[in-house]
Design a protein around this motif. Structure first.
Motif, mmCIF file in Angstrom:
data_model
loop_
_atom_site.group_PDB
_atom_site.id
_atom_site.type_symbol
_atom_site.label_atom_id
_atom_site.label_comp_id
_atom_site.label_asym_id
_atom_site.label_seq_id
_atom_site.Cartn_x
_atom_site.Cartn_y
_atom_site.Cartn_z
ATOM 1 N N ARG A 211 11.115 7.297 -6.609
ATOM 2 C CA ARG A 211 12.404 6.661 -6.900
ATOM 3 C C ARG A 211 13.221 6.526 -5.619
ATOM 4 O O ARG A 211 13.347 7.457 -4.836
ATOM 5 C CB ARG A 211 13.194 7.476 -7.921
ATOM 6 N N GLY A 212 13.749 5.316 -5.403
ATOM 7 C CA GLY A 212 14.549 5.078 -4.216
ATOM 8 C C GLY A 212 13.747 4.729 -2.982
ATOM 9 O O GLY A 212 14.316 4.533 -1.912
ATOM 10 N N ASN A 213 12.419 4.637 -3.118
ATOM 11 C CA ASN A 213 11.546 4.275 -1.997
ATOM 12 C C ASN A 213 10.801 2.991 -2.348
ATOM 13 O O ASN A 213 10.120 2.942 -3.376
ATOM 14 C CB ASN A 213 10.537 5.389 -1.710
ATOM 15 N N ASP A 214 10.897 1.974 -1.517
ATOM 16 C CA ASP A 214 10.307 0.676 -1.838
ATOM 17 C C ASP A 214 8.990 0.393 -1.139
ATOM 18 O O ASP A 214 8.310 -0.572 -1.472
ATOM 19 C CB ASP A 214 11.300 -0.450 -1.521
ATOM 20 N N ASP A 215 8.612 1.197 -0.152
ATOM 21 C CA ASP A 215 7.318 1.039 0.517
ATOM 22 C C ASP A 215 6.519 2.309 0.260
ATOM 23 O O ASP A 215 6.688 3.327 0.934
ATOM 24 C CB ASP A 215 7.513 0.798 2.016
ATOM 25 N N VAL A 216 5.643 2.226 -0.741
ATOM 26 C CA VAL A 216 5.012 3.423 -1.302
ATOM 27 C C VAL A 216 3.524 3.198 -1.503
ATOM 28 O O VAL A 216 3.101 2.099 -1.886
ATOM 29 C CB VAL A 216 5.656 3.785 -2.661
ATOM 30 N N VAL A 217 2.751 4.228 -1.256
ATOM 31 C CA VAL A 217 1.338 4.252 -1.631
ATOM 32 C C VAL A 217 1.134 5.385 -2.627
ATOM 33 O O VAL A 217 1.493 6.534 -2.346
ATOM 34 C CB VAL A 217 0.425 4.455 -0.406
ATOM 35 N N PHE A 218 0.600 5.066 -3.798
ATOM 36 C CA PHE A 218 0.232 6.087 -4.772
ATOM 37 C C PHE A 218 -1.279 6.253 -4.715
ATOM 38 O O PHE A 218 -2.025 5.279 -4.856
ATOM 39 C CB PHE A 218 0.647 5.699 -6.190
ATOM 40 N N VAL A 219 -1.742 7.474 -4.520
ATOM 41 C CA VAL A 219 -3.175 7.755 -4.423
ATOM 42 C C VAL A 219 -3.644 8.428 -5.698
ATOM 43 O O VAL A 219 -3.147 9.502 -6.070
ATOM 44 C CB VAL A 219 -3.486 8.655 -3.216
ATOM 45 N N MET A 220 -4.601 7.790 -6.375
ATOM 46 C CA MET A 220 -5.220 8.364 -7.560
ATOM 47 C C MET A 220 -6.467 9.109 -7.097
ATOM 48 O O MET A 220 -7.543 8.525 -6.943
ATOM 49 C CB MET A 220 -5.591 7.263 -8.559
ATOM 50 N N ALA A 221 -6.317 10.415 -6.821
ATOM 51 C CA ALA A 221 -7.431 11.200 -6.322
ATOM 52 C C ALA A 221 -8.444 11.404 -7.441
ATOM 53 O O ALA A 221 -8.092 11.729 -8.561
ATOM 54 C CB ALA A 221 -6.934 12.540 -5.792
#
Length: 386
Positions: A211-221
């Motif tokens: 939340r509040g971050n627009d440049d994000v990488v989510f890693v599905m380990a």
């Protein structure tokens, strides 16, 4: 502020309705005077729009508050967005579970339900379990299927823009499946399908660690890790929906396959499933030397894969989900690696949504669709002005 003259009267009415709805949804109950001031529309226009929206069920008169009750004379009528008039679903179709989240049109969560499924189910049986899970969720929440406005779905695999699964290694029978079309037969509302890691990225951005971050990488380990990326707050899917498939990096010959990385013997881990992998991690926690080394090898490859993606995208934040939520020692190695490889290392955080990340992102897909229909004033206005 939208001020238009001439043109298509019905289009102008839709634009005015969207302006009023947006004001009510963002500010809570408002009087006609307050709506006139906040929208810039004329009093007669606001009155007409509110009347029409009440007839459609999207706006209702708000109950008088205690402060209004104490005022002398009849208090001014106040109106609010009727979020309860419709409902949304966020559905995760995973290898081992179907998870369903139910919300109203304002995105307020009304229920969370999870149904275990067998990983070996064929396509038709799995889809039937999804339908049964949705039906049971609606029954338990006492919500009619006819009130659904949109359904978002997150599932493993490369998902094309039309809802077709181009490739799924986690559920091989899924490859080539027109998932959006098949599920759409069960609903009278739009069904939007997305890759699970992409959906999780949206979920964490909406209500979780991003939340509040627009440049994000989510890693599905996982056995074949994947990633979902937001650039400037918008999901980056790539040309064919395959962006973020970091699990394929071993095909470049740089690393061994997960079967060998997680093996505690000289032979590949077979079968390579969550039960076998869970045992390897459990043995590592108990101090088994071979299991500890296997976990270390796997995490090292995961860290390298994430670092490669971070180098390409320069995210502000990397969020770890999937298995990573159960591993206490994954954050620091990743931070160290990113500090070595990246010119500007991103922050690293564990998922705040845990097992509900994918379903939450799927729900956000459905909510985005509804908001596009109800509140997208600027685009419509721009088209008129052209």
């Amino acid at each position: 502020m939208v001020r238009l003259t001439g043109g298509d009267p019905s289009l102008l009415r839709r634009i005015n309705s969207a302006v009023v709805l947006h004001a009510l949804r963002g500010s809570g109950p408002l009087t006609l005077t307050e709506l006139t001031r906040s929208t810039g529309l004329s009093r007669p226009t606001v009155e007409g729009v509110v009347e029409g929206l009440m007839e459609s069920g999207l706006v209702v008169e708000a109950a008088a508050g205690s402060a209004d009750a104490r005022k002398q004379g009849r208090p001014a009528r106040r109106f609010r967005f009727h979020a309860e008039s419709g409902h949304l679903l966020g559905v995760e179709i995973g290898v081992h579970q179907v998870r369903v989240l139910l919300a109203d049109l304002g995105g307020r969560m009304l229920g969370s339900y999870c149904y275990p499924v067998d990983e070996l189910l064929d396509v038709d049986t799995r889809l039937e379990r999804v339908r049964a899970g949705v039906a049971e969720s609606l029954r338990r929440a006492e919500v009619a299927r006819s009130t659904l406005w949109a359904v978002g779905v997150g599932s493993p695999g490369i998902v094309e823009a039309n809802g077709r699964v181009g490739l799924s290694t986690a559920m091989p029978g899924w490859t080539g499946l027109a998932l959006g079309e098949r599920l759409g037969r069960s609903f009278k509302c739009p069904v939007l399908v997305e890759n699970d890691a992409n959906a999780a990225a949206l979920g964490e951005h909406w209500l979780g660690a991003a939340r509040g971050n627009d440049d994000v990488v989510f890693v599905m380990a996982g056995l074949s890790p994947g990633a979902g990326s937001l650039i400037g707050g918008r999901l980056h899917r790539g040309f064919g929906g395959a962006a973020g498939e970091i699990g394929a990096l071993h095909l470049l010959g740089r690393e061994a396959t997960p079967e060998r990385l997680l093996s505690t013997t000289d032979r590949p881990l077979d079968p390579l499933d969550e039960v076998a992998v869970t045992r390897v991690f459990s043995l590592a926690r108990e101090g088994d030397a071979r299991a500890t080394e296997a976990v270390r090898r796997f995490l090292r490859r995961l860290v390298h894969d994430v670092a490669a993606l971070a180098l390409a995208l320069d995210p502000e934040l990397v969020v770890l989900g999937g298995w990573a939520t159960g591993l206490d020692d994954v954050v620091e190695p990743l931070r160290d690696a990113l500090a070595r490889y990246c010119l500007r290392p991103p922050r690293v955080a564990l998922s705040a949504l845990g097992e509900e990340a994918v379903a939450t992102g799927a729900l956000r897909l459905a909510l985005d669709h509804v908001e596009e229909q109800l509140f997208a004033v600027d685009r419509t206005a721009a088209a008129v002005l052209r």
